[in-house]
Design a protein around this motif. Sequence first.
Motif, PDB file in Angstrom:
ATOM      1  N   GLN A   1      69.388 -14.179  25.020  1.00  0.00           N
ATOM      2  CA  GLN A   1      69.777 -14.922  23.831  1.00  0.00           C
ATOM      3  C   GLN A   1      71.221 -14.628  23.443  1.00  0.00           C
ATOM      4  O   GLN A   1      71.882 -13.782  24.028  1.00  0.00           O
ATOM      5  CB  GLN A   1      68.839 -14.597  22.658  1.00  0.00           C
ATOM      6  CG  GLN A   1      67.454 -15.188  22.796  1.00  0.00           C
ATOM      7  CD  GLN A   1      66.628 -14.974  21.533  1.00  0.00           C
ATOM      8  OE1 GLN A   1      66.626 -13.894  20.939  1.00  0.00           O
ATOM      9  NE2 GLN A   1      65.904 -16.017  21.126  1.00  0.00           N
TER      10      GLN A   1
ATOM     11  N   LYS B   1      66.668  -9.396  18.937  1.00  0.00           N
ATOM     12  CA  LYS B   1      66.834 -10.558  19.796  1.00  0.00           C
ATOM     13  C   LYS B   1      66.192 -10.263  21.148  1.00  0.00           C
ATOM     14  O   LYS B   1      65.917  -9.113  21.504  1.00  0.00           O
ATOM     15  CB  LYS B   1      68.323 -10.899  19.987  1.00  0.00           C
ATOM     16  CG  LYS B   1      69.099 -11.132  18.711  1.00  0.00           C
ATOM     17  CD  LYS B   1      68.701 -12.424  18.020  1.00  0.00           C
ATOM     18  CE  LYS B   1      69.480 -13.583  18.553  1.00  0.00           C
ATOM     19  NZ  LYS B   1      69.205 -14.831  17.788  1.00  0.00           N
TER      20      LYS B   1
ATOM     21  N   VAL C   1      73.909 -13.933  20.015  1.00  0.00           N
ATOM     22  CA  VAL C   1      73.872 -13.420  18.654  1.00  0.00           C
ATOM     23  C   VAL C   1      75.264 -13.517  18.027  1.00  0.00           C
ATOM     24  O   VAL C   1      76.284 -13.437  18.732  1.00  0.00           O
ATOM     25  CB  VAL C   1      73.377 -11.953  18.638  1.00  0.00           C
ATOM     26  CG1 VAL C   1      74.388 -11.024  19.295  1.00  0.00           C
ATOM     27  CG2 VAL C   1      73.059 -11.496  17.230  1.00  0.00           C
TER      28      VAL C   1
END
Lengths: 110, 116
Positions: free
Chosen positions: A17, A13, A19
């Motif tokens: 971001q 990633k 996850v």
Amino acid sequence: DAGVTQSPTHLIKTRGQQVTLRCSPKSGHDTVSWYQQALGQGPQFIFQYYEEEERQRGNFPDRFSGHQFPNYSSELNVNALLLGDSALYLCASSLYYEQYFGPGTRLTVT
Amino acid sequence: SQQGEEDPQALSIQEGENATMNCSYKTSINNLQWYRQNSGRGLVHLILIRSNEREKHSGRLRVTLDTSKKSSSLLITASRAADTASYFCATEPVRAGGTSYGKLTFGQGTILTVHP
């Protein structure tokens, strides 16, 4: 009898971001714990879920959150990823004292 | 933070020799567990020793616990190349009220290499 399973195995990633990691406990186990293991270190306790609620929490920021479903499976969510979040994330399930670990999810943040 | 401290950090031996790893911890515990990890994969539970036990055996493994010294040792006898792995001790602390919910605190581990 399936052991603890985790998905995905590997994940890459980008910083910032979000996850989601998943864990299915060993059959018959009702408690799920999550650990973060940085390279060359021992696992560090993130939190534990029991009866769909967070029962204990380690020294991790609120960016780390989780959930447990009625079938005892669990998710770990990490928001606003930092480079330092790169690690092996381990899920462990238990019924009493012994914890059974899954193979882990290797998260790399670039 | 890491409660357990393993010693040595790394150990290299020949097949057939015994391997001893030590673990020290800081707070009162309900139990202490030893785990093995191969090449950064998941941990395999080896043995659990409760705070009221002093010694426990499982196959080629022998674990001792000294709560007065807050220390434990893991002995692997007649080691094999397949024993090559990282070994971790993990403690389950006593919570207020005496209950414990399985929050394990791990040390940094001992890397064991067994040469054939």
